[in-house]
Design a protein around this motif. Sequence first.
Motif, PDB file in Angstrom:
ATOM      1  N   ILE A 177       0.847  -1.205   0.000  1.00 27.48           N
ATOM      2  CA  ILE A 177       0.000   0.000   0.000  1.00 27.48           C
ATOM      3  C   ILE A 177       0.878   1.250   0.000  1.00 27.48           C
ATOM      4  CG2 ILE A 177      -1.593   1.357   1.430  1.00 27.48           C
ATOM      5  CD1 ILE A 177      -2.943  -1.324   2.185  1.00 27.48           C
ATOM      6  N   THR A 178       1.925   1.259   0.794  1.00 28.16           N
ATOM      7  CA  THR A 178       2.837   2.402   0.852  1.00 28.16           C
ATOM      8  C   THR A 178       3.559   2.577  -0.483  1.00 28.16           C
ATOM      9  OG1 THR A 178       3.167   1.980   3.208  1.00 28.16           O
ATOM     10  CG2 THR A 178       4.765   3.411   2.123  1.00 28.16           C
ATOM     11  N   GLU A 179       4.056   1.466  -1.031  1.00 31.36           N
ATOM     12  CA  GLU A 179       4.765   1.495  -2.308  1.00 31.36           C
ATOM     13  C   GLU A 179       3.909   2.092  -3.419  1.00 31.36           C
ATOM     14  OE1 GLU A 179       6.360  -2.089  -4.347  1.00 31.36           O
ATOM     15  OE2 GLU A 179       7.387  -2.408  -2.442  1.00 31.36           O
ATOM     16  N   LEU A 180       2.654   1.683  -3.464  1.00 30.45           N
ATOM     17  CA  LEU A 180       1.754   2.100  -4.536  1.00 30.45           C
ATOM     18  C   LEU A 180       0.957   3.354  -4.195  1.00 30.45           C
ATOM     19  CD1 LEU A 180       0.436  -1.461  -5.414  1.00 30.45           C
ATOM     20  CD2 LEU A 180       2.081  -0.128  -6.723  1.00 30.45           C
ATOM     21  N   ASP A 202      -3.553 -17.152  -0.819  1.00 32.53           N
ATOM     22  CA  ASP A 202      -4.627 -17.277  -1.797  1.00 32.53           C
ATOM     23  C   ASP A 202      -5.382 -15.954  -1.904  1.00 32.53           C
ATOM     24  OD1 ASP A 202      -7.581 -18.151  -0.273  1.00 32.53           O
ATOM     25  OD2 ASP A 202      -5.722 -18.046   0.870  1.00 32.53           O
ATOM     26  N   ASN A 203      -5.923 -15.690  -3.079  1.00 29.69           N
ATOM     27  CA  ASN A 203      -6.576 -14.410  -3.350  1.00 29.69           C
ATOM     28  C   ASN A 203      -7.811 -14.177  -2.485  1.00 29.69           C
ATOM     29  OD1 ASN A 203      -4.708 -13.501  -5.155  1.00 29.69           O
ATOM     30  ND2 ASN A 203      -5.836 -14.127  -6.967  1.00 29.69           N
ATOM     31  N   LYS A 204      -8.469 -15.240  -2.081  1.00 25.82           N
ATOM     32  CA  LYS A 204      -9.664 -15.095  -1.242  1.00 25.82           C
ATOM     33  C   LYS A 204      -9.297 -14.447   0.096  1.00 25.82           C
ATOM     34  CE  LYS A 204     -13.452 -18.184  -0.857  1.00 25.82           C
ATOM     35  NZ  LYS A 204     -13.895 -19.561  -0.638  1.00 25.82           N
ATOM     36  N   THR A 205      -8.274 -14.961   0.729  1.00 22.52           N
ATOM     37  CA  THR A 205      -7.811 -14.425   2.003  1.00 22.52           C
ATOM     38  C   THR A 205      -7.292 -13.001   1.828  1.00 22.52           C
ATOM     39  OG1 THR A 205      -7.129 -16.644   2.661  1.00 22.52           O
ATOM     40  CG2 THR A 205      -6.213 -14.823   3.932  1.00 22.52           C
ATOM     41  N   LEU A 206      -6.516 -12.819   0.776  1.00 21.66           N
ATOM     42  CA  LEU A 206      -5.937 -11.511   0.508  1.00 21.66           C
ATOM     43  C   LEU A 206      -7.022 -10.478   0.216  1.00 21.66           C
ATOM     44  CD1 LEU A 206      -3.270 -10.105   0.340  1.00 21.66           C
ATOM     45  CD2 LEU A 206      -3.042 -10.881  -2.016  1.00 21.66           C
ATOM     46  N   SER A 207      -8.008 -10.844  -0.558  1.00 20.01           N
ATOM     47  CA  SER A 207      -9.120  -9.938  -0.883  1.00 20.01           C
ATOM     48  C   SER A 207      -9.871  -9.524   0.372  1.00 20.01           C
ATOM     49  CB  SER A 207     -10.090 -10.601  -1.860  1.00 20.01           C
ATOM     50  OG  SER A 207      -9.488 -10.790  -3.102  1.00 20.01           O
ATOM     51  N   ALA A 208     -10.108 -10.466   1.261  1.00 17.95           N
ATOM     52  CA  ALA A 208     -10.812 -10.151   2.499  1.00 17.95           C
ATOM     53  C   ALA A 208     -10.017  -9.144   3.330  1.00 17.95           C
ATOM     54  CB  ALA A 208     -11.062 -11.426   3.299  1.00 17.95           C
ATOM     55  N   LYS A 209      -8.715  -9.363   3.427  1.00 19.96           N
ATOM     56  CA  LYS A 209      -7.848  -8.450   4.180  1.00 19.96           C
ATOM     57  C   LYS A 209      -7.857  -7.057   3.560  1.00 19.96           C
ATOM     58  CE  LYS A 209      -5.229 -10.608   7.321  1.00 19.96           C
ATOM     59  NZ  LYS A 209      -5.575 -10.231   8.678  1.00 19.96           N
ATOM     60  N   LEU A 210      -7.699  -7.015   2.228  1.00 18.76           N
ATOM     61  CA  LEU A 210      -7.643  -5.720   1.541  1.00 18.76           C
ATOM     62  C   LEU A 210      -8.957  -4.978   1.627  1.00 18.76           C
ATOM     63  CD1 LEU A 210      -5.520  -6.493  -1.642  1.00 18.76           C
ATOM     64  CD2 LEU A 210      -4.871  -5.136   0.335  1.00 18.76           C
ATOM     65  N   SER A 211     -10.069  -5.700   1.612  1.00 22.71           N
ATOM     66  CA  SER A 211     -11.381  -5.067   1.728  1.00 22.71           C
ATOM     67  C   SER A 211     -11.539  -4.352   3.062  1.00 22.71           C
ATOM     68  CB  SER A 211     -12.497  -6.093   1.568  1.00 22.71           C
ATOM     69  OG  SER A 211     -12.506  -6.598   0.264  1.00 22.71           O
ATOM     70  N   LYS A 266     -10.526   2.000  -2.695  1.00 22.30           N
ATOM     71  CA  LYS A 266     -10.891   0.744  -3.360  1.00 22.30           C
ATOM     72  C   LYS A 266     -10.424   0.708  -4.807  1.00 22.30           C
ATOM     73  CE  LYS A 266     -13.959  -2.061  -1.163  1.00 22.30           C
ATOM     74  NZ  LYS A 266     -13.525  -3.305  -0.628  1.00 22.30           N
ATOM     75  N   LYS A 267     -10.234   1.880  -5.411  1.00 23.41           N
ATOM     76  CA  LYS A 267      -9.782   1.939  -6.808  1.00 23.41           C
ATOM     77  C   LYS A 267      -8.433   1.246  -6.983  1.00 23.41           C
ATOM     78  CE  LYS A 267     -11.360   6.494  -7.769  1.00 23.41           C
ATOM     79  NZ  LYS A 267     -10.996   7.770  -8.363  1.00 23.41           N
ATOM     80  N   ASP A 268      -7.626   1.258  -5.953  1.00 27.73           N
ATOM     81  CA  ASP A 268      -6.279   0.689  -6.006  1.00 27.73           C
ATOM     82  C   ASP A 268      -6.235  -0.781  -5.605  1.00 27.73           C
ATOM     83  OD1 ASP A 268      -5.233   3.285  -6.615  1.00 27.73           O
ATOM     84  OD2 ASP A 268      -5.428   3.786  -4.485  1.00 27.73           O
ATOM     85  N   PHE A 269      -7.405  -1.360  -5.368  1.00 26.23           N
ATOM     86  CA  PHE A 269      -7.514  -2.736  -4.877  1.00 26.23           C
ATOM     87  C   PHE A 269      -6.747  -3.723  -5.762  1.00 26.23           C
ATOM     88  CE2 PHE A 269      -9.584  -6.823  -4.318  1.00 26.23           C
ATOM     89  CZ  PHE A 269      -9.781  -6.888  -2.959  1.00 26.23           C
ATOM     90  N   GLY A 270      -6.990  -3.667  -7.067  1.00 26.00           N
ATOM     91  CA  GLY A 270      -6.358  -4.599  -8.010  1.00 26.00           C
ATOM     92  C   GLY A 270      -4.847  -4.471  -8.030  1.00 26.00           C
ATOM     93  N   LYS A 271      -4.366  -3.230  -8.000  1.00 24.34           N
ATOM     94  CA  LYS A 271      -2.923  -2.997  -8.014  1.00 24.34           C
ATOM     95  C   LYS A 271      -2.270  -3.582  -6.767  1.00 24.34           C
ATOM     96  CE  LYS A 271      -3.435   1.457 -10.309  1.00 24.34           C
ATOM     97  NZ  LYS A 271      -3.317   2.901 -10.080  1.00 24.34           N
TER      98      LYS A 271
END
Length: 150
Positions: free
Chosen positions: A110-113, A137-146, A118-123
Amino acid sequence: MNLQNTINENIKTSMKSGDSLKLNVFRAVKNAISNAALQSGNIQAEINDSAVLVIVRKQISQREDSLNSFIKGNRNELAEKEKAEIEVLQTLLPPTLSEEVLNETIQKAITELSATSKKDFGKVLKRVGEMTNNAVDNKTLSAKLSQILK
């Protein structure tokens, strides 16, 4: 030894030991890898370990979906088979990152980018995947990022 070689060795071992469950699972993964190589336009293409991990996770996800369907349909014998296949596939995955390491990695990305919304979610999702070599796995990562990106 790369992951594809490990899968090939597991196929040989399963054939020798007569373990049809493992043999079928590893063959399915090898077939999925071949399909990915074919889609890239070159059947001889060497797929890197990161891409193989994505394929293995996809295989696990498909089996989890089937498992849920079999449980809902009260098909316990098929559900048990899917559970066993998931366990075999999980042997190919790297050890999972601790909660602490994952949170640190997400914060670095997050700091790097300079991600703020939410717009930056994919990046961020892609960058964390690169930083962890797809160990999450993306499921776990998506939940964290959300939870973090709003």
